[in-house]
Design a protein around this motif. Structure first.
Motif, PDB file in Angstrom:
ATOM      1  N   PHE A 126       0.872  -1.187   0.000  1.00  0.00           N
ATOM      2  CA  PHE A 126       0.000   0.000   0.000  1.00  0.00           C
ATOM      3  C   PHE A 126       0.908   1.237   0.000  1.00  0.00           C
ATOM      4  O   PHE A 126       0.861   2.069   0.892  1.00  0.00           O
ATOM      5  CB  PHE A 126      -0.891  -0.036   1.242  1.00  0.00           C
ATOM      6  N   PRO A 127       1.789   1.346  -1.004  1.00  0.00           N
ATOM      7  CA  PRO A 127       2.863   2.345  -0.937  1.00  0.00           C
ATOM      8  C   PRO A 127       2.387   3.757  -1.184  1.00  0.00           C
ATOM      9  O   PRO A 127       1.349   4.000  -1.808  1.00  0.00           O
ATOM     10  CB  PRO A 127       3.826   1.889  -2.042  1.00  0.00           C
ATOM     11  N   PHE A 128       3.190   4.678  -0.694  1.00  0.00           N
ATOM     12  CA  PHE A 128       2.938   6.107  -0.837  1.00  0.00           C
ATOM     13  C   PHE A 128       3.501   6.555  -2.174  1.00  0.00           C
ATOM     14  O   PHE A 128       4.699   6.472  -2.423  1.00  0.00           O
ATOM     15  CB  PHE A 128       3.613   6.838   0.324  1.00  0.00           C
ATOM     16  N   ILE A 129       2.627   7.049  -3.035  1.00  0.00           N
ATOM     17  CA  ILE A 129       2.969   7.366  -4.414  1.00  0.00           C
ATOM     18  C   ILE A 129       3.141   8.873  -4.588  1.00  0.00           C
ATOM     19  O   ILE A 129       2.372   9.662  -4.056  1.00  0.00           O
ATOM     20  CB  ILE A 129       1.861   6.855  -5.355  1.00  0.00           C
ATOM     21  N   ALA A 130       4.141   9.268  -5.342  1.00  0.00           N
ATOM     22  CA  ALA A 130       4.384  10.691  -5.593  1.00  0.00           C
ATOM     23  C   ALA A 130       3.211  11.309  -6.348  1.00  0.00           C
ATOM     24  O   ALA A 130       2.673  10.706  -7.280  1.00  0.00           O
ATOM     25  CB  ALA A 130       5.667  10.870  -6.388  1.00  0.00           C
ATOM     26  N   ALA A 131       2.799  12.501  -5.960  1.00  0.00           N
ATOM     27  CA  ALA A 131       1.678  13.185  -6.594  1.00  0.00           C
ATOM     28  C   ALA A 131       1.816  14.681  -6.411  1.00  0.00           C
ATOM     29  O   ALA A 131       2.613  15.155  -5.592  1.00  0.00           O
ATOM     30  CB  ALA A 131       0.354  12.706  -6.003  1.00  0.00           C
ATOM     31  N   GLU A 132       1.018  15.427  -7.167  1.00  0.00           N
ATOM     32  CA  GLU A 132       1.029  16.887  -7.052  1.00  0.00           C
ATOM     33  C   GLU A 132       0.338  17.349  -5.784  1.00  0.00           C
ATOM     34  O   GLU A 132       0.690  18.381  -5.206  1.00  0.00           O
ATOM     35  CB  GLU A 132       0.342  17.504  -8.272  1.00  0.00           C
ATOM     36  N   SER A 133      -0.671  16.608  -5.344  1.00  0.00           N
ATOM     37  CA  SER A 133      -1.371  16.913  -4.093  1.00  0.00           C
ATOM     38  C   SER A 133      -2.086  15.653  -3.639  1.00  0.00           C
ATOM     39  O   SER A 133      -2.278  14.713  -4.420  1.00  0.00           O
ATOM     40  CB  SER A 133      -2.380  18.056  -4.278  1.00  0.00           C
ATOM     41  N   TYR A 134      -2.486  15.653  -2.365  1.00  0.00           N
ATOM     42  CA  TYR A 134      -3.095  14.462  -1.783  1.00  0.00           C
ATOM     43  C   TYR A 134      -4.393  14.808  -1.066  1.00  0.00           C
ATOM     44  O   TYR A 134      -4.507  15.844  -0.410  1.00  0.00           O
ATOM     45  CB  TYR A 134      -2.163  13.821  -0.746  1.00  0.00           C
ATOM     46  N   LEU A 135      -5.341  13.871  -1.175  1.00  0.00           N
ATOM     47  CA  LEU A 135      -6.495  13.844  -0.294  1.00  0.00           C
ATOM     48  C   LEU A 135      -6.472  12.510   0.429  1.00  0.00           C
ATOM     49  O   LEU A 135      -6.448  11.452  -0.207  1.00  0.00           O
ATOM     50  CB  LEU A 135      -7.806  13.993  -1.070  1.00  0.00           C
ATOM     51  N   PHE A 136      -6.451  12.556   1.755  1.00  0.00           N
ATOM     52  CA  PHE A 136      -6.479  11.354   2.575  1.00  0.00           C
ATOM     53  C   PHE A 136      -7.836  11.274   3.267  1.00  0.00           C
ATOM     54  O   PHE A 136      -8.327  12.278   3.796  1.00  0.00           O
ATOM     55  CB  PHE A 136      -5.388  11.391   3.641  1.00  0.00           C
TER      56      PHE A 136
END
Length: 336
Positions: A126-136
């Motif tokens: 369930f890895p943390f993927i690079a992105a421009e922005s995040y919604l958790f």
């Protein structure tokens, strides 16, 4: 949406936002000692684990988990929710589940500082993927894999927003820890203050090319996933589930247990594991979502509809994971 413990859905090009060294995925065992047991919320405790010789522990990245072997022999998976940079210790957090399989009660009622545990991992699917922005989006104890991700985004200066739901503030761990993170927006939605959150409450806006991470109970997962499905197709969705997924398109069938001479009926909406446990309460299981392999059993006769993502092609002809897989039609005979 295909919900499955520690399996994520990825809909955009991605790379891991973490240390360049990948987390090892094949299990390996070690002994750790419980350094601290701390109450984090109502019916929630965290365990801080360290090496008995105070050696550095293996690296991990946000989203990783440990397989924990409890003194009773039960095996359970718990997300690492501390700081990946702290290799002197691991932290896992456990909510007491009154009607669960007994693992959480054992953690709460019997484990104390100084006790030793066998663990396997860390592993990360369930890895943390690079992105421009995040919604958790996190519900209750679903905050545990999400917390290190939010902290990592905050450290990296990437815009983030966290919607955190729960029964009440008193039941929601790590509120103080989350409130200290900068560079983003924390929205806390206890049910007793705002009512049960609907899809629009959980996800009311998402920028194009954002990445959404969701973890929590089935109702929250379904609401959030339905909402994301209606958004811009550039939005990537990643999910993790802490409870068994519902059985879909199930048909009732029988299982013959050769060692006990009993036959159990599996209902159309229940898992083979649930039916087996009525006859064999002590049968081994853990994740209940086809990931860990604890419930793997030898198939002596019958055709299996494999719904796991663990077994290899060479294992499938004569094995199954009873937590998710079913009969293709007719009775199954198992070595139980």
């Amino acid at each position: 949406m295909d919900a499955y413990k520690l399996v994520f859905v990825e809909t955009a090009a991605a790379r891991v936002l973490s240390r360049p060294r990948p987390v090892r995925r094949d299990g390996y065992d070690r002994t750790v000692v419980i350094d601290r047991v701390r109450v984090e919320a109502d019916d929630v405790v965290s365990l801080t684990l360290r090496d008995p010789r105070r050696e550095l522990l293996p690296e991990w990245t946000p989203g990783a988990h440990l397989d924990v072997f409890l003194p009773s022999g039960r095996q359970r998976q718990y997300s690492l929710d501390g700081d990946p940079a702290d290799r002197a210790s691991y932290r896992i957090t456990v909510r007491r589940i009154a009607d669960g399989g007994g693992g959480s009660a054992e953690v709460h009622d019997t484990l104390r500082p100084g006790d030793r545990l066998r663990i396997r991992g860390p592993r990360n699917a369930f890895p943390f993927i690079a992105a421009e922005s995040y919604l958790f989006v996190a519900g209750g104890i679903g905050i545990t894999p999400i917390l290190p991700m939010v902290a990592q985004a905050a450290r990296a200066g990437i815009p983030w927003r966290l919607v955190y739901a729960g029964r009440s503030r008193a039941s929601m761990p790590f509120l103080d820890e989350l409130s200290r993170l900068r560079g983003g927006e924390l929205i806390v939605r206890p049910d007793d203050e705002f009512g049960i959150a609907g899809p629009a409450d959980l996800i009311d806006r998402v920028a194009p090319n954002s990445t959404v991470y969701v973890c929590g109970p089935p109702a929250l997962m379904e609401a959030a996933c339905a909402r994301v499905a209606s958004l811009d197709p550039s939005v990537a969705l990643h999910t993790e589930r802490f409870s068994a997924p519902p059985v879909r398109d199930g048909v009732a069938f029988d299982i013959a247990l050769t060692r006990t001479g009993r036959t159990v009926r599996v209902g159309a909406e229940e898992s083979a594991l649930a039916a087996i446990r009525r006859a064999l309460p002590g049968v081994a299981y853990s994740c209940q979502q086809g990931f860990c392999g604890t419930c793997k059993v030898r198939v002596l006769d019958g055709a299996v509809e494999h719904r796991d993502r663990l077994l290899s092609d060479t294992e499938r002809p004569d094995s199954m994971l009873t937590c998710v897989s079913r009969s293709r039609g007719g009775e199954l005979t198992l070595d139980l």
